[in-house]
Design an enzyme around this catalytic site. Structure first.
Site, mmCIF file in Angstrom:
data_model
loop_
_atom_site.group_PDB
_atom_site.id
_atom_site.type_symbol
_atom_site.label_atom_id
_atom_site.label_comp_id
_atom_site.label_asym_id
_atom_site.label_seq_id
_atom_site.Cartn_x
_atom_site.Cartn_y
_atom_site.Cartn_z
ATOM 1 N N PHE A 125 -49.971 1.308 42.296
ATOM 2 C CA PHE A 125 -50.007 2.519 41.473
ATOM 3 C C PHE A 125 -49.007 2.360 40.339
ATOM 4 O O PHE A 125 -47.822 2.147 40.571
ATOM 5 C CB PHE A 125 -49.681 3.778 42.278
ATOM 6 C CG PHE A 125 -49.865 5.015 41.442
ATOM 7 C CD1 PHE A 125 -51.121 5.580 41.284
ATOM 8 C CD2 PHE A 125 -48.792 5.580 40.764
ATOM 9 C CE1 PHE A 125 -51.307 6.693 40.466
ATOM 10 C CE2 PHE A 125 -48.976 6.696 39.944
ATOM 11 C CZ PHE A 125 -50.235 7.253 39.799
ATOM 12 N N ASP B 295 -42.474 -3.034 38.935
ATOM 13 C CA ASP B 295 -42.520 -1.581 38.791
ATOM 14 C C ASP B 295 -41.606 -0.989 39.863
ATOM 15 O O ASP B 295 -41.955 -0.962 41.042
ATOM 16 C CB ASP B 295 -43.970 -1.108 38.966
ATOM 17 C CG ASP B 295 -44.107 0.406 38.849
ATOM 18 O OD1 ASP B 295 -43.080 1.112 38.973
ATOM 19 O OD2 ASP B 295 -45.241 0.884 38.650
ATOM 20 N N LYS C 69 -38.808 8.468 37.979
ATOM 21 C CA LYS C 69 -38.586 9.245 39.200
ATOM 22 C C LYS C 69 -37.115 9.607 39.415
ATOM 23 O O LYS C 69 -36.579 10.400 38.661
ATOM 24 C CB LYS C 69 -39.215 8.533 40.405
ATOM 25 C CG LYS C 69 -40.748 8.374 40.224
ATOM 26 C CD LYS C 69 -41.578 8.725 41.445
ATOM 27 C CE LYS C 69 -43.022 9.022 41.063
ATOM 28 N NZ LYS C 69 -43.965 7.947 41.284
HETATM 29 C C1 LIG Z 1 -44.985 7.583 40.213
HETATM 30 C C2 LIG Z 1 -45.178 6.171 39.861
HETATM 31 C C3 LIG Z 1 -45.573 5.784 38.579
HETATM 32 C C4 LIG Z 1 -45.958 6.779 37.509
HETATM 33 O O1 LIG Z 1 -44.900 7.556 37.100
HETATM 34 P P1 LIG Z 1 -45.170 8.860 36.192
HETATM 35 O O2 LIG Z 1 -43.791 9.355 35.899
HETATM 36 O O3 LIG Z 1 -45.988 9.798 37.013
HETATM 37 O O4 LIG Z 1 -45.894 8.398 34.991
HETATM 38 C C5 LIG Z 1 -45.651 4.436 38.291
HETATM 39 N N1 LIG Z 1 -45.352 3.523 39.219
HETATM 40 C C6 LIG Z 1 -44.955 3.852 40.462
HETATM 41 C C7 LIG Z 1 -44.613 2.775 41.424
HETATM 42 C C8 LIG Z 1 -44.869 5.183 40.833
HETATM 43 O O5 LIG Z 1 -44.494 5.505 42.082
#
Ligand SMILES: *Cc1c(COP(=O)(O)O)cnc(C)c1O
Length: 392
Positions: free
Chosen positions: A134, A219, A248
């Site tokens: 994700f 990520d 986050k």
């Molecule tokens: C939540 C998340 C995203 C996206 O972040 P947003 O602030 O919602 O755009 C991308 N990568 C990972 C691993 C995430 O948990």
């Protein structure tokens, strides 16, 4: 306004793109939330990992109040001290990279993908990402997100993305042609169900990126900022990425994202190539600085290790009682409970009893308490979960 009135306002005026639970939240403090009907809820999934050091962390609240009275926003036409200090704090905790600031995880990943294209020769235009990943909801990051359910209705997607099974070194080698600009992967897949990368998988990515002149992007939007017991998830593995992305927990509840890149790669991002109007504004940076200070001063990295172990032990004891639990996995306070049947009914029953957790991928309960959680709060959460599992 009553709960029902607020819900009606939403139904009339807010786009219905979220499956919301019928509660109106009005206050948060530490590991607790309060709804408009006066219910107190123990929050073991605060803000989808945004409120990773708890709701309204006092130092962040104070820093935001201070900064709001000085300068809320200053655009990137000028320099500003909070942005520079925050970049230094992140850089010294990772691999000495340089930072670009934005407002969300998706934006941080967008920046990383664009930078990888700029850094590599123009024949390299492909990105390898993993099934179950994700990476966000913008067009590029949803394309990077290798899950068909997120692609429905948006075809054709951005060209150049190649998907491989997570942790599959053979598939990685096979996909790694000379056209690959970058590999983008989470050290622990969050939304995908708390799947921990195998060290040899991340090490193979590193080796192949070096051999082929491609960029290794991790990520760390969910794994970053201490939840796993280290500042960044990659620090559990014997690898150093070229780029990491953060969001986050970074702002302690305030919207901020960041991309950190090795200096020689970062140098490609010259004026005109990429930007974000709100990115790195003083308010968000002040919040992020206070977040890092809170983690440092509270020794929350070690606390995440200790509480993570405590939680995982307790959850494994639950498994002996409840056959619906297949196994427990994760690192630190990034914990997944693999069930043998759907978790949604368990999550809603827990909420009725005053515990907030999350279910992802149908059968995985995500248990990701704030890093300030106490043993007593974990005991309370596990006992609520225990009673719910006895009912279902
Ligand atoms: C939540 C998340 C995203 C996206 O972040 P947003 O602030 O919602 O755009 C991308 N990568 C990972 C691993 C995430 O948990």
């Amino acid at each position: 306004m009553t709960t029902q009135e607020t819900i009606e306002l939403f139904n009339k005026h807010v786009i219905g793109n979220y499956g919301r639970l019928p509660r109106v939240m009005v206050k948060g403090e530490g590991c607790y939330l309060w709804d408009a009907d006066g219910n107190k809820i123990l929050d073991m999934f605060p803000g989808w990992a945004v409120s990773g050091i708890g709701h309204c962390p006092p130092k962040v609240v104070a820093a935001v109040r201070r900064q709001v009275g000085e300068l809320i926003h200053i655009d990137n036409t000028f320099y500003s001290e909070p942005q520079g200090r925050l970049a230094q704090m992140l850089s010294t905790r990772a691999f000495g990279g340089k930072c670009f600031f934005c407002n969300s995880g998706a934006e941080a990943n967008e920046a990383a993908l664009k930078l990888a294209r700029l850094y590599t020769p123009k024949e390299k235009y492909k990105f390898i990402t993993c099934e179950g990943s994700f990476h966000g909801r913008t067009f590029a990051t949803v394309t990077a997100t290798a899950q068909p359910k997120y692609h429905e209705g948006f075809l054709p997607l951005l060209p150049g993305f190649v998907y491989i099974p997570f942790n599959d070194v053979k598939a990685l080698e096979a996909a790694f042609t000379d056209e690959v600009a970058a590999v983008l992967v989470e050290p622990i897949q969050g939304e995908g169900g708390i799947n921990v990368a195998k060290p040899e998988f991340l090490q193979a990515i590193r080796r192949l990126c070096d051999e082929k002149g491609a960029v290794m992007i991790l990520d760390e939007v969910q794994t970053g900022m201490g939840r796993t017991g280290k500042w960044f998830g990659y620090q559990h593995f014997a690898v150093e990425p070229d780029i990491i992305t953060l969001a986050k927990t970074l702002g302690g509840g305030v919207a901020i994202g960041a991309m950190m890149a090795k200096p020689e790669i970062a140098a490609c991002l010259v004026p005109g190539k990429h930007a974000s109007t709100f990115g790195g504004n003083s308010l968000a940076c002040a919040a992020a600085i206070a977040t890092i200070e809170t983690i440092e001063e509270g020794k929350l990295l070690q606390h995440a290790v200790d509480m993570g172990r405590y939680t995982q032990d307790k959850l494994r004891t639950l498994k002996e009682k409840h056959s619906v639990i297949d196994h427990v996995r994760g690192i630190g306070l990034m914990i997944g409970i693999q069930l043998t049947s759907p978790g949604a009914p368990i999550v809603s029953k827990c909420l009725e009893k005053g515990l907030r957790i999350n279910c992802t991928h149908d059968t995985v309960i995500r248990f990701m308490p704030p890093m300030i959680v106490t043993k007593e709060q974990i005991d309370e959460a596990v006992s609520i979960l225990d009673s719910v599992l006895s009912e279902v």
